[in-house]
Design an enzyme around this catalytic site. Structure first.
Site, PDB file in Angstrom:
ATOM      1  NE  ARG A   1      -1.319   2.174   3.055  1.00  0.00           N
ATOM      2  CZ  ARG A   1      -0.272   2.847   3.542  1.00  0.00           C
ATOM      3  NH1 ARG A   1       0.390   3.734   2.818  1.00  0.00           N
ATOM      4  NH2 ARG A   1       0.135   2.634   4.770  1.00  0.00           N
TER       5      ARG A   1
ATOM      6  CG  MET B   1      -6.900 -13.480  20.537  1.00  0.00           C
ATOM      7  SD  MET B   1      -8.465 -13.045  19.788  1.00  0.00           S
ATOM      8  CE  MET B   1      -9.290 -14.638  19.753  1.00  0.00           C
TER       9      MET B   1
ATOM     10  CD  GLU C   1       2.052  10.033   4.249  1.00  0.00           C
ATOM     11  OE1 GLU C   1       1.746  11.226   4.407  1.00  0.00           O
ATOM     12  OE2 GLU C   1       2.281   9.514   3.158  1.00  0.00           O
TER      13      GLU C   1
ATOM     14  CG  PHE D   1       3.120  21.531  16.352  1.00  0.00           C
ATOM     15  CD1 PHE D   1       3.172  20.157  16.239  1.00  0.00           C
ATOM     16  CD2 PHE D   1       2.007  22.195  15.885  1.00  0.00           C
ATOM     17  CE1 PHE D   1       2.134  19.467  15.657  1.00  0.00           C
ATOM     18  CE2 PHE D   1       0.969  21.514  15.298  1.00  0.00           C
ATOM     19  CZ  PHE D   1       1.027  20.148  15.188  1.00  0.00           C
TER      20      PHE D   1
END
Ligand code: TGC
Ligand code: FAD
Length: 392
Positions: free
Chosen positions: A97, A345, A371, A391
Site C-alpha cells: 500500500r 490470540m 506521514e 508544537f
C-alpha cells in the site's frame, strides 16, 4: 503460506453506503490481492524485498492515480473508491500500500496539482501505467516531524538549478525513476522539484536492517551538485503548504489502509478462535478471547464509519486537514492494537510467517510513525480545537 480465505467484516451493513462502482472496485482489488499478493508476500517480507513483478498489476487495478483524471492516465475514480483500493491493498500488506500511496498521492498528485501541462503530460501517464515509479522526498536526517527546518536547497544558476542536500527514509527511493523533492531556494522558500534517475550527482542508497515494512523498499536521496533543468520546478504552488497538501491525500489513504490491516487480523483471529482447541473446547468459547474479538469488531466498525464519512467530505472537497489527521491517527492506532491482541490470540502461531498478523503488526509500527507521527496528529487536533499551537 496458507490459502487466503479472508472474509471482510461488515457489522453495520456498510456495503449499503457504497455505490455499484465502489463495490466493483473493492471486490476486484480484493480478488487481485488474494491472487497476486497473498501467495508471495510472506516470502518477500522475509527476504526484505519489494516484489517488483506486481507493479503492472497494481497499475491495472487503478492503484496508481485512482482519482487522477483519465486524460492523464489515471482511473478517474472518486475518493471512496481510492480509499477502498488502499484498504484492500493494505489488507494484503502495508508495504505494498505504501508503494501505491506514494505513487498516487505523493508523486502523481503534486505533478497534477502543482505542475504545468507539459509536466502532467510527460510524467502522469508513465506513472499511472507503472512504467515509471516515483518517490517523495520531504524528511531529512535532522528534520522529520519538523520539515520546515529542511536544509536541502537549490540555487539559480541561470539555465538550471543546482540542488544539494539529502533526504532519508524515502519509500520507493531505491528503484524510483522520478523523485518529487522538496527544497529551499535562496530566499528560504520551499519548492518542489522533479529529479530524475540518471541526473549526475543524484544517488539513492537503500536502507537495510528494517524490522518493519520489509516488503517496501526504503532509501536515501542524496544530491551533490545536481543540475536540475528549470522545466522541472513545480510552478503552481510553493511554501510548506505544498508538500503538506500532498500529505493530506496520502494520510486519507492510510486511514482506509489501516482498516484493511485490522480486518485481516480480526478475520484471522476469529477463524483461529473457532479452530484452536484448548482445555477441551475452542478458545473462542472463553470470555477473555471473546472480549478481544468483540472489542476488535467494535473498533473496526467505528473506524469504517469515520472513514466513510471522511470520504464523503473529500468527495465534496470539504474535508479539513485536521479531520484527516484524526482519521489517520485513530485508524492506525486501532489497527496496531488489534494486531497486537490478535497476535496473542494465536499463541505461538502468532509469531509465525504462516499467518499475516505479526507482519501487519510490525508494518503498522512504521505506519503510525510516517506521514506524521501519532503524537503530531494529536497536536494537530489539539491546535484545531483550542487554537493553541503546542508544537513549538
Ligand atoms: P505550519 O506553519 O502549521 O504550516 C505551514 C504552511 O502549511 C499549511 N499547512 C497545510 N497545508 C495543506 N495541508 C496540510 N495538512 C497543512 N498543514 C499546514 C499552513 O496553512 C501553512 O501555510 P501558509 O500559507 O500559512 O504558509 O507548519 P509547521 O512548520 O508549524 O508544521 C506543522 C506540522 C508539525 C503539523 C507539520 O510540519 C507536519 O505535519 N509534520 C509532520 C511531517 C510529516 O508528516 N512528514 C511526512 C513525510 S512523507 C512520509 O512520511 C511518506 S510515508 C509514505 C508511505 O510509505 O506510505
Ligand atoms: P522525529 O520527528 O525525530 O520524532 C521523534 C519523536 O518525537 C516522535 O515520537 C514524535 O512524535 C516526537 N515529537 C516530535 N516533535 C514533537 C513535538 N513538537 N511535540 C511532541 N512530540 C514531538 N518521509 C518522506 O519524506 N518520504 C517517504 O516516502 C517516507 N517514507 C517512510 C517510510 C518508512 C518505513 C518510515 C519509517 C518513514 C518514512 N518517512 C518518509 C519518514 C517519516 O515521515 C518520518 O519518520 C516521520 O515524519 C517522523 O520523523 P522522525 O522519524 O524524524 O521522528
Amino acid at each position: 503460506m496458507k490459502p487466503d480465505i479472508f472474509e471482510a467484516p461488515d457489522y453495520y451493513n456498510l456495503d449499503e453506503l457504497l455505490n455499484e462502482e465502489h463495490k466493483l472496485v473493492r471486490n476486484s482489488t480484493r480478488s487481485w490481492v488474494k491472487r497476486e499478493v497473498s501467495p508471495i508476500i510472506n516470502e518477500y517480507a522475509q527476504k526484505a524485498e519489494f516484489p517488483k513483478q506486481i507493479i503492472k498489476g497494481l497499475a491495472n487495478i487503478g492503484a496508481f492515480g485512482a482519482y487522477i483524471p483519465q486524460e492523464y492516465g489515471g482511473a478517474g475514480l472518486d475518493q471512496i473508491s481510492y480509499g477502498l483500493i488502499m484498504q484492500e491493498i493494505e489488507r494484503g500488506d502495508s508495504g505494498i500500500r505504501s508503494t501505491a500511496s506514494v505513487q498516487s498521492s505523493l508523486v502523481m498528485y503534486p505533478i497534477w496539482k502543482y505542475g504545468n501541462e507539459a509536466q502532467r503530460k510527460k510524467y502522469l501517464p508513465k506513472l499511472a501505467s507503472g512504467e515509471w515509479m516515483g518517490c517523495f522526498g520531504l524528511t531529512e536526517p535532522d528534520y522529520g516531524s519538523n520539515p520546515s527546518g529542511m536544509v536541502t536547497n537549490f540555487k539559480d544558476k541561470g539555465d538550471h538549478y543546482l540542488l544539494n542536500g539529502a533526504k532519508m527514509w524515502i519509500s520507493n527511493a531505491p528503484f524510483a525513476q522520478v523523485a518529487v523533492v522538496w527544497a529551499k531556494n535562496e530566499t528560504g522558500r520551499v519548492h518542489g522539484l522533479i529529479v530524475e534517475r540518471g541526473m549526475v550527482g543524484f544517488s539513492t542508497p537503500e536502507t537495510h536492517n528494517k524490522w518493519s515494512l520489509r516488503a517496501s523498499a526504503t532509501g536515501e536521496l542524496i544530491f551533490e551538485n545536481v543540475k536540475v533543468p528549470k522545466d522541472n520546478l513545480l510552478p503552481n504552488k510553493s511554501g510548506l503548504g505544498a508538500p503538506l497538501g500532498c500529505l493530506d491525500s496520502a494520510r486519507y489513504g492510510i486511514a482506509w489502509g489501516a482498516i484493511g490491516a485490522a480486518m485481516d487480523c480480526y478475520d484471522t483471529a476469529l477463524r483461529y478462535s473457532k479452530e484452536r482447541i484448548q482445555f477441551g473446547k475452542p478458545i473462542g468459547k472463553f470470555q477473555l478471547q471473546q472480549k478481544k474479538l468483540a472489542e476488535m469488531i467494535t473498533e473496526i466498525t467505528k473506524a469504517q464509519l469515520l472513514t466513510w464519512r471522511l470520504g464523503v467530505l473529500r468527495n465534496q472537497d470539504k474535508a479539513t486537514s485536521a479531520q484527516i489527521s484524526m482519521a489517520k491517527r485513530n485508524n492506525v492506532d486501532m489497527a496496531l492494537n488489534i494486531a497486537r491482541e490478535a497476535r496473542q490470540m494465536l499463541g505461538a502461531m502468532g509469531i509465525s510467517g504462516e499467518y499475516s498478523i505479526m507482519r501487519h503488526m510490525m508494518n503498522l509500527e512504521s505506519v503510525i510513525t510516517y506521514e506524521g507521527t501519532h503524537d503530531i496528529h494529536l497536536l494537530i487536533t489539539g491546535l484545531d480545537i483550542t487554537g493553541y499551537n503546542a508544537f513549538k
